[in-house]
Structure formats: C-alpha cells, structure tokens
Enzyme design. Structure first.
Site, PDB file in Angstrom:
ATOM      1  N   SER A  15       0.836  -1.208   0.000  1.00  0.00           N
ATOM      2  CA  SER A  15       0.000   0.000   0.000  1.00  0.00           C
ATOM      3  C   SER A  15       0.868   1.254   0.000  1.00  0.00           C
ATOM      4  CB  SER A  15      -0.863  -0.063   1.280  1.00  0.00           C
ATOM      5  OG  SER A  15      -1.563   1.118   1.501  1.00  0.00           O
ATOM      6  N   GLY A  16       0.229   2.378  -0.253  1.00  0.00           N
ATOM      7  CA  GLY A  16       0.802   3.703  -0.028  1.00  0.00           C
ATOM      8  C   GLY A  16       2.265   3.894  -0.396  1.00  0.00           C
ATOM      9  N   ASP A  36       4.743  -7.667   3.353  1.00  0.00           N
ATOM     10  CA  ASP A  36       3.585  -7.019   4.007  1.00  0.00           C
ATOM     11  C   ASP A  36       2.750  -8.127   4.672  1.00  0.00           C
ATOM     12  OD1 ASP A  36       2.219  -3.965   3.247  1.00  0.00           O
ATOM     13  OD2 ASP A  36       0.968  -5.407   4.337  1.00  0.00           O
ATOM     14  N   VAL A  63       6.263  -7.803  10.400  1.00  0.00           N
ATOM     15  CA  VAL A  63       7.565  -7.305  10.866  1.00  0.00           C
ATOM     16  C   VAL A  63       7.720  -7.359  12.391  1.00  0.00           C
ATOM     17  CG1 VAL A  63       8.075  -5.786   8.911  1.00  0.00           C
ATOM     18  CG2 VAL A  63       6.803  -4.882  10.862  1.00  0.00           C
ATOM     19  N   ASN A  89       9.605   0.341   6.239  1.00  0.00           N
ATOM     20  CA  ASN A  89       8.509   1.276   5.917  1.00  0.00           C
ATOM     21  C   ASN A  89       7.187   0.935   6.611  1.00  0.00           C
ATOM     22  OD1 ASN A  89       7.011   3.175   3.832  1.00  0.00           O
ATOM     23  ND2 ASN A  89       6.018   1.178   3.682  1.00  0.00           N
ATOM     24  N   TYR A 155       2.023   6.714  18.114  1.00  0.00           N
ATOM     25  CA  TYR A 155       2.659   6.857  16.797  1.00  0.00           C
ATOM     26  C   TYR A 155       3.796   7.875  16.855  1.00  0.00           C
ATOM     27  CZ  TYR A 155       2.989   7.874  11.739  1.00  0.00           C
ATOM     28  OH  TYR A 155       3.437   8.070  10.445  1.00  0.00           O
ATOM     29  N   THR A 190      -2.067   8.891   1.288  1.00  0.00           N
ATOM     30  CA  THR A 190      -2.030   7.418   1.209  1.00  0.00           C
ATOM     31  C   THR A 190      -3.190   6.869   2.031  1.00  0.00           C
ATOM     32  OG1 THR A 190      -0.814   6.997   3.247  1.00  0.00           O
ATOM     33  CG2 THR A 190       0.514   7.526   1.298  1.00  0.00           C
ATOM     34  N   PRO A 191      -3.487   5.553   1.892  1.00  0.00           N
ATOM     35  CA  PRO A 191      -4.598   4.977   2.672  1.00  0.00           C
ATOM     36  C   PRO A 191      -4.478   5.223   4.180  1.00  0.00           C
ATOM     37  CG  PRO A 191      -3.913   3.441   0.980  1.00  0.00           C
ATOM     38  CD  PRO A 191      -2.936   4.585   0.925  1.00  0.00           C
ATOM     39  N   MET A 192      -3.259   5.384   4.705  1.00  0.00           N
ATOM     40  CA  MET A 192      -3.108   5.603   6.146  1.00  0.00           C
ATOM     41  C   MET A 192      -3.862   6.848   6.628  1.00  0.00           C
ATOM     42  SD  MET A 192       0.374   5.986   8.415  1.00  0.00           S
ATOM     43  CE  MET A 192       0.770   4.301   8.801  1.00  0.00           C
TER      44      MET A 192
HETATM   45  N1  LIG Z   1       0.872   8.892   4.730  1.00  0.00           N
HETATM   46  C1  LIG Z   1       1.476   9.827   5.452  1.00  0.00           C
HETATM   47  O1  LIG Z   1       0.995  10.971   5.539  1.00  0.00           O
HETATM   48  C2  LIG Z   1       2.760   9.521   6.156  1.00  0.00           C
HETATM   49  C3  LIG Z   1       3.467  10.603   6.712  1.00  0.00           C
HETATM   50  C4  LIG Z   1       4.653  10.352   7.386  1.00  0.00           C
HETATM   51  C5  LIG Z   1       5.131   9.059   7.493  1.00  0.00           C
HETATM   52  N2  LIG Z   1       4.432   8.022   6.945  1.00  0.00           N
HETATM   53  C6  LIG Z   1       5.007   6.698   7.105  1.00  0.00           C
HETATM   54  O2  LIG Z   1       5.130   6.077   5.849  1.00  0.00           O
HETATM   55  C7  LIG Z   1       5.085   4.664   6.009  1.00  0.00           C
HETATM   56  C8  LIG Z   1       4.048   4.077   5.064  1.00  0.00           C
HETATM   57  O3  LIG Z   1       2.775   4.621   5.412  1.00  0.00           O
HETATM   58  P1  LIG Z   1       1.572   4.723   4.382  1.00  0.00           P
HETATM   59  O4  LIG Z   1       1.040   6.092   4.506  1.00  0.00           O
HETATM   60  O5  LIG Z   1       1.979   4.194   3.056  1.00  0.00           O
HETATM   61  O6  LIG Z   1       0.531   3.756   5.113  1.00  0.00           O
HETATM   62  P2  LIG Z   1      -0.359   2.548   4.578  1.00  0.00           P
HETATM   63  O7  LIG Z   1      -1.276   2.231   5.694  1.00  0.00           O
HETATM   64  O8  LIG Z   1      -0.911   2.870   3.238  1.00  0.00           O
HETATM   65  O9  LIG Z   1       0.710   1.372   4.385  1.00  0.00           O
HETATM   66  C9  LIG Z   1       1.297   0.704   5.460  1.00  0.00           C
HETATM   67  C10 LIG Z   1       1.518  -0.741   5.070  1.00  0.00           C
HETATM   68  O10 LIG Z   1       2.137  -1.417   6.181  1.00  0.00           O
HETATM   69  C11 LIG Z   1       1.555  -2.695   6.286  1.00  0.00           C
HETATM   70  N3  LIG Z   1       1.703  -3.232   7.629  1.00  0.00           N
HETATM   71  C12 LIG Z   1       1.007  -2.881   8.742  1.00  0.00           C
HETATM   72  N4  LIG Z   1       1.402  -3.639   9.791  1.00  0.00           N
HETATM   73  C13 LIG Z   1       2.361  -4.479   9.318  1.00  0.00           C
HETATM   74  C14 LIG Z   1       3.137  -5.501   9.918  1.00  0.00           C
HETATM   75  N5  LIG Z   1       2.995  -5.815  11.209  1.00  0.00           N
HETATM   76  N6  LIG Z   1       4.040  -6.167   9.162  1.00  0.00           N
HETATM   77  C15 LIG Z   1       4.168  -5.863   7.843  1.00  0.00           C
HETATM   78  N7  LIG Z   1       3.448  -4.918   7.211  1.00  0.00           N
HETATM   79  C16 LIG Z   1       2.551  -4.229   7.951  1.00  0.00           C
HETATM   80  C17 LIG Z   1       0.084  -2.482   5.917  1.00  0.00           C
HETATM   81  O11 LIG Z   1      -0.547  -3.695   5.563  1.00  0.00           O
HETATM   82  C18 LIG Z   1       0.203  -1.499   4.772  1.00  0.00           C
HETATM   83  O12 LIG Z   1       0.300  -2.159   3.531  1.00  0.00           O
HETATM   84  C19 LIG Z   1       4.779   4.428   7.480  1.00  0.00           C
HETATM   85  O13 LIG Z   1       5.991   4.185   8.168  1.00  0.00           O
HETATM   86  C20 LIG Z   1       4.178   5.744   7.925  1.00  0.00           C
HETATM   87  O14 LIG Z   1       4.320   5.952   9.302  1.00  0.00           O
HETATM   88  C21 LIG Z   1       3.261   8.228   6.282  1.00  0.00           C
END
Ligand SMILES: NC(=O)c1ccc[n+]([C@@H]2O[C@H](COP(=O)([O-])OP(=O)(O)OC[C@H]3O[C@@H](n4cnc5c(N)ncnc54)[C@H](O)[C@@H]3O)[C@@H](O)[C@H]2O)c1
Length: 251
Positions: A15-16, A36, A63, A89, A155, A190-192
């Site tokens: 994702s994302g 994932d 993870v 990630n 978080y 992103t979906p988050m």
């Molecule tokens: N979207 C934002 O605004 C944003 C901003 C800053 C940082 N981030 C960081 O970017 C990274 C990716 O976030 P995103 O926005 O793509 O989120 P997302 O929710 O779209 O993707 C996260 C992915 O991690 C996977 N995941 C969750 N728990 C897991 C586990 N235990 N083992 C393996 N995989 C697991 C989920 O299935 C998902 O596919 C994260 O570290 C997030 O904290 C995101």
C-alpha cells in the site's frame, strides 16, 4: 539508473508509500523484495512491477514477529544472494488519539510494529551487510519523529524512536560501511490518512493549513526522494532526518 544491480527489501509494500517506493526502486533497476501482512495488496504491487518488467519476490510477513522476519531474510538471501538496501517502511497509526484515549493494547501493537519491527529486521540483515562491508537502511519515520500533532501519542513516540534508532545505527556502524537515514514525510495522500482527508477531519485540515503551499504530498514524490537516498549518490547522507513535507514543519 540509480539502483542498477541493487537488491532492495521494502516492508509495508502492499500500500501507499511502500508500494510507491517498490515501483520506483524497480524502475531504477533494483531487484525488489516486497513484504507485508496484506497478501492481496502485495500481489497487486507485484503485478504492477512485473508489468513493467521488474524483478520481484513477494513475501507475506509480519515485521513484529521474529520468526517471520527471520524466514523473510532467509528467502531473500536464497533468491538474490544479498540485500543491499532495507526500507523499514511498515507502520500503523491509531487515528489521532491523545494518550488517555490509547489503550495499552493499541500502545503495545504500535510499538511492536513501528519500533520493534524496525529493530528486528535491521538485526536480521545487519550481519550480512557487515560481512559485505556495505548496506543502507531507509527507515521511514515521519515529521512526527521530530514534532508533535501529526498522529496519535503512540505513533509520535514510535516515530521519534525510529529517528533515534537510525542515529544510533550510524553512530555504531558507519565505520563498517553502513548507512542509515530517517526518511521523514509530512502529510502524504495514502490509505493511512486518506480516510481522515476525505472526512475533513480537523486534525488533517489543520495539517493541510500548516503546509505553506496547501498541497498534500504524493507518494511518488516520496518514492523519488527515497530512491536518491538509497542510491550511492547519497553516500554522505548518514544518521540524519531527511524531511519531505512541503514546509509543513517549519512553523
Ligand atoms: N501517509 C502519510 O501521511 C505519512 C506521513 C509520514 C510518514 N508516513 C510513514 O510512511 C510509512 C508508510 O505509510 P503509508 O502512509 O503508506 O501507510 P499505509 O497504511 O498505506 O501502508 C502501510 C503498510 O504497512 C503494512 N503493515 C502494517 N502492519 C504491518 C506488519 N505488522 N508487518 C508488515 N506490514 C505491515 C500495511 O498492511 C500497509 O500495507 C509508514 O511508516 C508511515 O508511518 C506516512
């Protein structure tokens, strides 16, 4: 191509930002190992990369579980013989809850995935990198690893921990050829966070307002930056937070 001949492992690749980085790494010549807990999303990312003639191996793994992480690295080394770049990630978020609203279970789960997961995977692959005398970690933290107000209490704590852990990795292992960078995005679509953006939640409206251009970042933009940071061109960037936030954190 910036990542020609490199092997990169990316967690949270279903994702994302994980998916976006996996696609961009593959376009830049890397062989990618995708991991994932979401098998369906992983298969979609794999298809997108294969359709573009990329080389990819997908592994369903949690993870936060040592046995999953151990077998993931075994499979990766069996298939490609090496891992040059590890993108930590995968992460989870508990909405925008303050401390009193977070249950102990939520706290433990966030710490297990966002912090312990990074440590487990790093320790699994680090001996192999040390043997080679080279290896790069891109630890996806957040501007929430440097400021408050962009996520829940657990978080934000977890992302500060990832930034600290990244610095310590550099402190201990840079002399052995290891690079570790804390990649710190601001608000990215992103979906988050999409659900909160769509619902005009005050927590994200406030975040968007704090971006000087009022533009939310796109996953591809983070992916391009990540490619550069993972490449040998960035060899003097080590142990630091690298923000990509459109200026969100300047005031
Ligand atoms: N979207 C934002 O605004 C944003 C901003 C800053 C940082 N981030 C960081 O970017 C990274 C990716 O976030 P995103 O926005 O793509 O989120 P997302 O929710 O779209 O993707 C996260 C992915 O991690 C996977 N995941 C969750 N728990 C897991 C586990 N235990 N083992 C393996 N995989 C697991 C989920 O299935 C998902 O596919 C994260 O570290 C997030 O904290 C995101």
């Amino acid at each position: 191509m910036l990542l020609q001949e490199k092997v990169a492992l990316i967690t949270g690749a279903a994702s994302g930002l994980g998916r976006a980085q996996a696609i961009e790494y593959a376009k830049e010549g890397a062989k990618v190992i995708l991991s994932d807990v979401n098998a369906e999303g992983l298969a979609e990312t794999e298809k997108l990369i294969k359709d573009n003639n990329g080389t990819v191996l997908s592994i369903v793994a949690d993870v936060s579980k040592k046995e999953d992480v151990h077998s993931m690295i075994n499979k990766a080394l069996e298939e490609f013989g090496t891992v040059d770049i590890c993108v930590n990630n995968a992460a989870i978020l508990a909405d925008f809850k303050a401390s009193l609203d977070i249950t102990e279970e939520e706290w433990d789960k966030i710490m297990a995935v966002n912090v312990k997961g990074v440590y487990l995977l790093t320790n699994e692959i680090l001996p192999h990198m040390l043997e080679k005398g080279k290896g790069t970690f891109i630890n996806v933290a957040s501007i929430g690893g440097t400021i408050a107000g962009v996520g829940d209490a657990a978080y934000i704590t977890s992302k500060h921990a990832v930034v600290g852990y990244t610095k310590q990795l550099t402190f201990n292992y840079a002399k052995d050829g290891i690079r570790a960078v804390a990649l710190c995005p601001g608000l990215i679509d992103t979906p988050m966070v999409q659900y909160a953006i769509e619902q005009d939640r005050p927590e994200v409206v406030r975040q968007i307002e704090s971006i000087p251009s009022k533009h939310i970042g796109r996953s591809e933009e983070v992916a391009y930056f990540s490619v550069y940071l993972a490449s040998d061109k960035a060899k003097h960037i080590n142990g630091v937070e690298m923000k990509i936030d459109g200026g969100q954190s300047i005031s």
